[in-house]
Design an enzyme around this catalytic site. Structure first.
Site, PDB file in Angstrom:
ATOM      1  N   CYS A 132       0.836  -1.207   0.000  1.00  0.00           N
ATOM      2  CA  CYS A 132       0.000   0.000   0.000  1.00  0.00           C
ATOM      3  C   CYS A 132       0.865   1.250   0.000  1.00  0.00           C
ATOM      4  CB  CYS A 132      -0.929  -0.020   1.206  1.00  0.00           C
ATOM      5  SG  CYS A 132      -1.982   1.430   1.290  1.00  0.00           S
ATOM      6  N   CYS A 135      -0.401   4.154   2.055  1.00  0.00           N
ATOM      7  CA  CYS A 135      -0.256   3.951   3.512  1.00  0.00           C
ATOM      8  C   CYS A 135       1.193   4.180   3.942  1.00  0.00           C
ATOM      9  CB  CYS A 135      -0.606   2.526   3.929  1.00  0.00           C
ATOM     10  SG  CYS A 135      -2.101   1.843   3.254  1.00  0.00           S
ATOM     11  N   ASP A 136       2.123   3.572   3.231  1.00  0.00           N
ATOM     12  CA  ASP A 136       3.494   3.467   3.737  1.00  0.00           C
ATOM     13  C   ASP A 136       4.540   4.246   2.940  1.00  0.00           C
ATOM     14  OD1 ASP A 136       2.555   1.731   5.695  1.00  0.00           O
ATOM     15  OD2 ASP A 136       2.744  -0.002   4.390  1.00  0.00           O
TER      16      ASP A 136
END
Ligand code: NDP
Length: 307
Positions: A132, A135-136
């Site tokens: 992701c 997300c990261d």
């Protein structure tokens, strides 16, 4: 008989629980094998509104869980393995054999990112291995990264990461992309994005270091091995909706995502929220939004039954 049963404890399920609990419907939430869903596989969540400094993914779903509990949500551990949505009431079967009857069911079982299935990949999950980018990605500024896959997900991940990373290398197992023309073109034209064709990942390097240091690649045409120095590997080979128990009982698209119209499925009293019915946005905040919609739809339906 339950009025509302919610399957799944990610942001979609927990938001549906909060809304139906506040409507005095005492929802029962079935917690599956990965309580909290995909948010628990990430570390810091910086793009959920309301948390100026960001928040740990697990902490965020823990708050949502307590917030829904405060208004009367009940939780039960269980793995839904079967269902019958052919008439009132709707029925769910758990792996324990228990059967639950419910007027309304909100399916919020999410989707799981597909991974390569390597041992080294599993060991470095959350330590440079991710599926992701939104997300990261922000944890990997100004370092080289790799993205695996040749579809739109991989292109999207690579284009997002290219804004942050020093360089992004897309590793694809063929010499032709599966991605849509426009996404492929954007990636090909990006000055920070390179491609390694016809190659698979043999091993994620860095297990001893405790963080990703590179990839051991194999050219699938020549059989030659090479190493690519990267600080992170983003796997973009697709997502699989968690809809196995509902197959044949509810309309799904060819990839198994539930077909929902404003969260309403083709089965009466059955709603779908979050990634289980969304392969486009896949964000915690959009999942929460559809969880709210499903709850309001369920509430309306119960009202129409005079409940
Ligand atoms: P796809 O199935 O389209 O692509 C998956 C890619 O990963 C393929 O290139 C495939 O290789 C590769 N792959 C699959 N398994 C492996 C493996 N085990 N090892 C190495 N490589 C592997 O999935 P996507 O998630 O990319 O897209 C799914 C759908 O969602 C598509 O319809 C897409 O258009 C849509 N989507 C749209 C977006 C947008 O419009 N913004 C964003 C993201 C997705 P191969 O090509 O050899 O099969």
């Amino acid at each position: 008989m339950e009025k509302v049963v919610i399957i799944g404890t990610g942001p979609a399920g927990l938001t549906a629980a909060l809304y139906t609990a506040r409507a005095d419907l005492a929802p029962l939430v079935i917690e599956g094998i990965q309580p909290g869903g995909q948010l628990t596989t990430t570390t810091e969540v910086e793009n959920y509104p309301g948390f100026e400094e960001g928040i740990d993914g697990t902490a965020l779903v823990t708050i949502m869980r307590k917030q829904a509990e405060r208004f009367g949500t009940r939780y039960q551990s269980g793995d839904v393995t079967g269902c019958d949505f052919s008439g009132r009431p709707n029925k769910l079967t758990l792996s324990s054999g228990e059967e639950i009857l419910a007027e309304t069911v909100i399916i919020a079982t999410g989707a799981s990112a597909l991974y390569l299935g390597l041992e080294s990949e599993a060991k470095l999950m959350g330590r440079g291995v991710s599926a992701c980018a939104t997300c990261d990605g922000a944890f990997f500024r100004d370092v080289p990264l790799a993205v695996i896959g040749g579809g739109d997900t991989a292109m999207e991940e690579a284009l997002f990461l290219a804004r942050l990373a020093s360089k992004v290398t897309i590793v694809h197992r063929r010499d032709e992309l599966r991605a849509s023309k426009i996404m492929a073109q954007r990636a090909r034209e990006h000055e920070k994005i390179d491609f390694v064709w016809d190659s698979g990942v043999e091993e994620v390097l860095g297990v001893d270091a405790g963080e990703v240091t590179g990839l051991k690649l194999k050219n699938l045409k020549t059989g030659e091995f090479s190493e690519l120095a990267v600080s992170g590997m983003f796997v973009g080979i697709g997502h699989k909706p968690n809809t196995e128990p509902f197959k044949g009982h509810i309309d799904m698209d060819e990839r198994g995502f539930i077909v929902a119209d404003d969260t309403k499925t083709n089965a009466v009293g059955v709603y779908a929220a979050g990634d289980v019915q969304d392969h486009v946005y896949r964000q915690a905040v959009t999942a929460a939004g559809t969880g709210c919609m499903a709850a309001l739809e369920a509430e309306r339906y119960l009202e129409s039954l005079g409940q």
